[in-house]
Design an enzyme around this catalytic site. Structure first.
Site, PDB file in Angstrom:
ATOM      1  CG  ASN A 151    -138.300 -46.073  47.404  1.00 43.39           C
ATOM      2  OD1 ASN A 151    -137.983 -46.977  48.189  1.00 43.39           O
ATOM      3  ND2 ASN A 151    -137.630 -44.952  47.334  1.00 43.39           N
ATOM      4  CD  GLU A 248    -129.453 -44.875  54.490  1.00 38.07           C
ATOM      5  OE1 GLU A 248    -129.743 -43.918  53.746  1.00 38.07           O
ATOM      6  OE2 GLU A 248    -128.313 -45.049  54.935  1.00 38.07           O
ATOM      7  CB  CYS A 282    -135.056 -41.240  49.887  1.00 40.43           C
ATOM      8  SG  CYS A 282    -133.675 -42.205  49.273  1.00 40.43           S
ATOM      9  CD  GLU A 461    -128.973 -48.920  53.606  1.00 39.61           C
ATOM     10  OE1 GLU A 461    -129.495 -48.385  52.613  1.00 39.61           O
ATOM     11  OE2 GLU A 461    -129.494 -49.868  54.232  1.00 39.61           O
TER      12      GLU A 461
END
Ligand code: NDP
Length: 487
Positions: A151, A248, A282, A461
């Site tokens: 994405n 993630e 997400c 992150e």
């Protein structure tokens, strides 16, 4: 017309594989093959490891300031080439140019810049213990693997390589098979900026290449972005050689709209958090809980704005704000969820069908879709759809809605809209999610750590703490007096 064939990017240049195997990449907005990519065979895999070992030796021997200077050059090149790189992302992903032009490259560059700035500031500790003392060094891990989703391909490559490289590691990156070009462009830019060959290698292919990375004993850490199910496989495989992991993963995030909220602002957040990047984000707030007192106002405005303000079509057209989904298969999956929503009794407020815009008739588009009359047991409310499909639910009581919002095995993100400052914090503190917004949704600056609670992830992150995830602490005890030996 012949299409280009990209080789794997190893040791600072393109390297031909030995099997000759390739895969095709399609533009999701046209259904046309735009280029082919060679699959990383055993020859490429071995070369990637050997070159990463050499790259790591050279890179980790540099001072953090030297590394920082080089990474900042890469940041400048990324920004100079913004439009060229944004176009790569639009053609690979199907997302609108108006997004890629100001988000994808910029947010990737920001993260590399942030970690380039932080690296020289990383320090160890020193403490006296009697007359002796110890000190610690923050040392890089070695070779790290990055495995990316489709994405935000270039942004994900930047978010993984930024902290890893700043801390002195080498990276072998595998982009998604759907979107392999952004990472290659980043690899070229790193070389141009002066990053030594082998420090950032790109290997191409599907799950098998990912599996090779996660099992390879020369690799110290895997940073993975993708689905929960794949994340579990990656972690299980990484456990074979006790690799460190960052995960993630997916989400099914709630947005709570209280009756004192600015309803128009909440509608803006709901639309951003469901239709931006055609719903393939997400952190999307795919479960919108609206207080019963403002429910009708909320859905009326949502319906009007969704039907009037969304322009689907050729993603390169700067007016277009809804692009194509990543693949035909994914389009079918999303449409399947919509069917399921109808079957299980939700009411379609708007949307619900595939779209075939005049400027991109063969693209994999799905109408921006809103379901109302949803309940918490419906499949569309429970499972991540990863498309432009929003479920709206009603609530009455604060404690009850918190409990409903938390009733999921996922915990990536959450949001609250209210003008009551105490309620805002009280509620957000009880939501089980790693990334939360108050009267806002979706912003993710380099400075802010992001990652999931529960099955949405492990580690973070961005933000200062991420640098620590790319280093290991060496403790060194220094004796200042004679050893008292019993022997
Ligand atoms: P996948 O899990 O299907 O794939 C992610 C990556 O893993 C791809 O490069 C894929 O290769 C690779 N892969 C697949 N199987 C394996 C395996 N067994 N071992 C190692 N690597 C493997 O995710 P998608 O690409 O479909 O991305 C969508 C998902 O990503 C959604 O669930 C979304 O929520 C999540 N996501 C999470 C983000 C976060 O920050 N939390 C951000 C963005 C997305 P290939 O595709 O080439 O087969």
């Amino acid at each position: 017309m012949t299409t280009p064939v990209y080789e794997n990017f190893i040791n600072g240049h393109f390297l031909k594989n030995q099997t000759g195997d390739t895969f095709a990449v399609k533009n999701p907005a046209t259904d046309e093959v735009i280029y082919h990519v060679e699959i990383a065979d055993e020859f490429i895999q071995n070369a990637a490891i050997e070159s990463a070992k050499q790259g790591f030796a050279a890179w980790s021997a540099m001072t953090p300031i030297e590394r920082s200077r080089i990474l900042l050059k890469a940041v400048a090149i990324l920004r100079e080439r913004n439009d060229e790189l944004a176009k790569v992302e639009v053609l690979d992903t199907g997302k609108p140019w108006q997004e890629a032009e100001c988000v994808d490259v910029e947010t990737g560059a920001d993260v590399i810049e942030y970690f380039a700035g932080l690296a020289p500031a990383q320090v160890g500790q020193q403490q006296m213990v009697g007359n002796d003392f110890y000190y610690t060094r923050k040392e890089p891990l070695g070779i790290c693997a990055g495995i990316g989703a489709w994405n935000y391909p270039l942004q994900i490559a930047c978010w993984k390589s930024g902290p890893a490289l700043a801390a002195g590691n080498a990276v072998i990156f595998k982009p998604s098979e759907e979107t392999p070009l952004g990472a290659i462009k980043l690899a070229e830019i790193f070389i141009e900026a002066g990053v030594p060959a082998g420090v950032f290698n790109v290997v191409q292919g599907a799950a098998e290449v990912g599996q090779w990375l996660t099992a390879n004993p020369n690799i110290e850490k895997v940073s993975f972005t993708g689905e929960v199910g794949t994340g579990k496989k990656v972690m299980a495989s990484a456990a074979g050689s006790l690799k460190d992991v960052t995960m993630e993963l997916g989400g099914k995030s709630p947005l709570l709209v209280f009756d004192d909220a600015d309803v128009s602002q909440a509608v803006s957040a709901a639309m951003l958090g469901n239709f931006y990047t055609q719903g393939e984000i997400c952190t999307n707030c795919t479960r919108i809980y609206v207080h019963k007192n403002v429910y009708q106002q909320f859905i009326d405005e949502l319906k009007t704005r969704t039907e009037q303000n969304i322009i689907a079509g050729d993603p390169m057209d700067p007016e277009v704000n809804l692009g194509a989904l990543i693949s035909k298969k994914h389009q079918e999956l999303v449409l399947g969820y919509i069917d399921k929503g109808i079957q299980e009794g939700a009411t379609l407020l708007t949307g619900g069908k595939a779209l075939s815009p005049a400027s991109a008739p063969n693209g994999y588009f799905v109408e921006p879709t809103v379901f109302v009359d949803c309940n918490d047991d419906m499949t569309i409310v429970k499972e991540e759809i990863f498309g432009p499909v929003m479920s709206v639910l009603v609530f009455d009581d604060e404690d009850d809605v918190i409990q409903r919002a938390n009733d999921t095995h996922l915990g990536l993100a959450a949001g609250v809209f209210t003008k009551d400052i105490q309620r805002a914090h009280r509620v957000i503190h009880q939501l089980q999610a790693g990334i939360c917004w108050i009267n806002s949704y979706g912003n993710s600056p380099a400075e802010m750590p992001v990652g999931g609670y529960k099955q949405s992830g492990i580690g973070r992150e961005n933000g200062i703490e991420t640098l620590d995830h790319y280093t290991q602490t060496k403790s060194i005890y220094v004796g200042m007096s004679n050893i008292e030996s019993p022997f």
